[in-house]
Design an enzyme around this catalytic site. Sequence first.
Site, PDB file in Angstrom:
ATOM      1  N   LYS A 281       0.854  -1.196   0.000  1.00 39.71           N
ATOM      2  CA  LYS A 281       0.000   0.000   0.000  1.00 39.71           C
ATOM      3  C   LYS A 281       0.887   1.243   0.000  1.00 39.71           C
ATOM      4  CE  LYS A 281      -1.824   2.839   2.751  1.00 39.71           C
ATOM      5  NZ  LYS A 281      -1.685   4.093   1.960  1.00 39.71           N
TER       6      LYS A 281
ATOM      7  N   GLY B 270       3.060   3.675  13.321  1.00 38.34           N
ATOM      8  CA  GLY B 270       3.824   2.472  13.637  1.00 38.34           C
ATOM      9  C   GLY B 270       3.238   1.742  14.839  1.00 38.34           C
TER      10      GLY B 270
ATOM     11  N   GLU C 179       9.990   1.262  10.745  1.00 36.92           N
ATOM     12  CA  GLU C 179      11.031   2.298  10.651  1.00 36.92           C
ATOM     13  C   GLU C 179      10.309   3.620  10.830  1.00 36.92           C
ATOM     14  OE1 GLU C 179      12.628   5.206   9.831  1.00 36.92           O
ATOM     15  OE2 GLU C 179      13.016   4.698   7.731  1.00 36.92           O
TER      16      GLU C 179
ATOM     17  N   GLY D   2       7.124   4.979   8.373  1.00 33.41           N
ATOM     18  CA  GLY D   2       6.290   6.167   8.484  1.00 33.41           C
ATOM     19  C   GLY D   2       6.370   6.761   9.874  1.00 33.41           C
ATOM     20  N   SER D   3       5.278   7.352  10.325  1.00 40.56           N
ATOM     21  CA  SER D   3       5.280   8.062  11.609  1.00 40.56           C
ATOM     22  C   SER D   3       5.234   7.105  12.793  1.00 40.56           C
ATOM     23  CB  SER D   3       4.077   9.001  11.674  1.00 40.56           C
ATOM     24  OG  SER D   3       2.884   8.256  11.662  1.00 40.56           O
TER      25      SER D   3
ATOM     26  N   CYS E 202      13.877  10.362   6.856  1.00 38.17           N
ATOM     27  CA  CYS E 202      13.708   9.837   8.217  1.00 38.17           C
ATOM     28  C   CYS E 202      14.961  10.043   9.057  1.00 38.17           C
ATOM     29  CB  CYS E 202      13.302   8.377   8.171  1.00 38.17           C
ATOM     30  SG  CYS E 202      14.016   7.470   6.814  1.00 38.17           S
TER      31      CYS E 202
ATOM     32  N   GLU F  26       9.910  15.364  15.441  1.00 38.71           N
ATOM     33  CA  GLU F  26      10.317  15.252  14.041  1.00 38.71           C
ATOM     34  C   GLU F  26       9.522  16.265  13.227  1.00 38.71           C
ATOM     35  OE1 GLU F  26       9.296  11.612  11.728  1.00 38.71           O
ATOM     36  OE2 GLU F  26      11.420  11.588  11.239  1.00 38.71           O
TER      37      GLU F  26
END
Length: 498
Positions: free
Chosen positions: A192, A250, A268, A245-246, A303, A402
């Site tokens: 996806k 996650g 990650e 992703g975030s 990232c 972040e």
Amino acid sequence: MADLINLAEWQRRASIVTPRAQCFIDGKFVDAASGKTFDDISPRDGHLIAKVAEGDVEDINRAVAAARRSFEAGVWSRMAPFERKKVMLRFVDLIREHTLELALLETLDVGKPISDSINVDIASCANNLQWFAECIDKTYGELAPVPYESLAMISREPMGVVGAVVPWNYPAIITSWKIGAGLAAGNSMVLKPAEQSPLSALLLAELASQAGLPDGVLNVVPGFGPTAGAALGLHMDVDKLAFTGSGEVGRYFMRYAAESNAKSVSLELGGKSPQVVLADVGDLEAAASAVAWGVFYNAGQTCHAGTRLIVDHRIQDDLLDAVCEVAKTLWPSDPYDPAGTMGTLVDESQTQRVMGYIEAGRNEGAEVRIGGERLNVTDGGCYIAPTVFSGVNNSMTIAREEIFGPVLVSIPVDGVDEAVRVANDSPFGLAASIWSRDISTAHKAAKALRAGTVWINTFDMGSITTPFGGFKQSGTGRDRSMHSLDGYTHLKTTWLQM
Ligand code: NAI
Ligand code: MG
């Protein structure tokens, strides 16, 4: 390659492109079961690129069923390793032949400079897949040291159906890490892509199919996170879910696994990577260049971006002056400018989020040394100037969260011990760097830094041959290198008694 085509020609190509925009399930492009689509918007000027199939639970169910069928049939999972390698290498050849088309889709979707899309994103995508392809018939099992009358064989087997949910910052590269390792290991997959960047993944799936990847082995379902993404995470017949992703999402995937079939999950989740520069840095210009590129590349949407400069107070002003000079050479331009070094942010909402952080930095009393504003390079575009904050302490919001935009914060420290302590004072641990001419100091600091990657006297060097992933809240599991194959395989012990 990019500089052979000028800005106007790229703009013309972008205006006439007709991307693949349906779901790719069981070897065919199909509409979403609901018939619904969503608007894929260019961050360069806000224009509608395509109406893309909006996959949801039903489409994920179909894709997982196709993946399961192909896996059980053994058309890929039991294909001889040498033959599987040949299919993947043909796939790589097709990617290279379609570089300009893939790069254009990447730049259309996310506004990266076209030269980066060509020379970095699509080139790495092909190289990464080639590397995993070449691993396929070069990996061996083990024999265990068991008693004389026994033979214990340890082998790696594919997990089955692997789901991958990927972000928009490096769509083709991150996809290549997941499908490279996942397919090399013999799994069938459902990918996806992020709703901001579905286009390159759909063309990749078509190219894989043309290369001879059997139907159902690689399925791509575009759609939104809380619907299509959640359906994949919650699916009872998905054996492993790989996510980038975030941190927030996650954690959802861990919950989805707990609420469904306890599937294996690798995550990650980004970072707040420190770039530590000590007073004995030596080559200040080299450090300034690495610091600036380390945070501003890809408009800061990386990232492991080196967003926290942790610098000895004795050299802070000199270093920041030099960093700002480099920042001026990285000023945003039209993504179709072949000489451009920074393009747009991914979309309007990310742009506003980053501007919100810049506002928060000002409100917390930090000082803007350069940038700090939104730019109008092309009408309706999502551009933010490279921004450097000084007067920052490590407890400010802009030092802790972040930002995922072109924003550097500079935190002065006194000596290596304080530098390492401040560097480690973060919930994240994806990457870090240390600059010092003293090899013992640098090496001791590298050991003390809690991060999955530590660079000494450089930043952002990387290769498919080295593992990539996080300590602490930056995630679990690793992408890249042979170690990443561990995340896509089960170990099997076969014990034979003589
Ligand atoms: P996100 O984590 O929401 O999106 C990443 C992927 O997860 C996309 O494919 C999305 O559709 C999917 N997703 C979103 N919500 C989901 C849900 N409830 N269930 C299942 N899947 C879901 O990231 P977003 O919102 O695009 O960006 C927000 C922040 O996340 C960024 O500002 C950045 O700080 C961080 N981020 C980190 C990345 C990294 O490389 N580690 C990449 C992208 C974002
Ligand atoms: Mg989100």
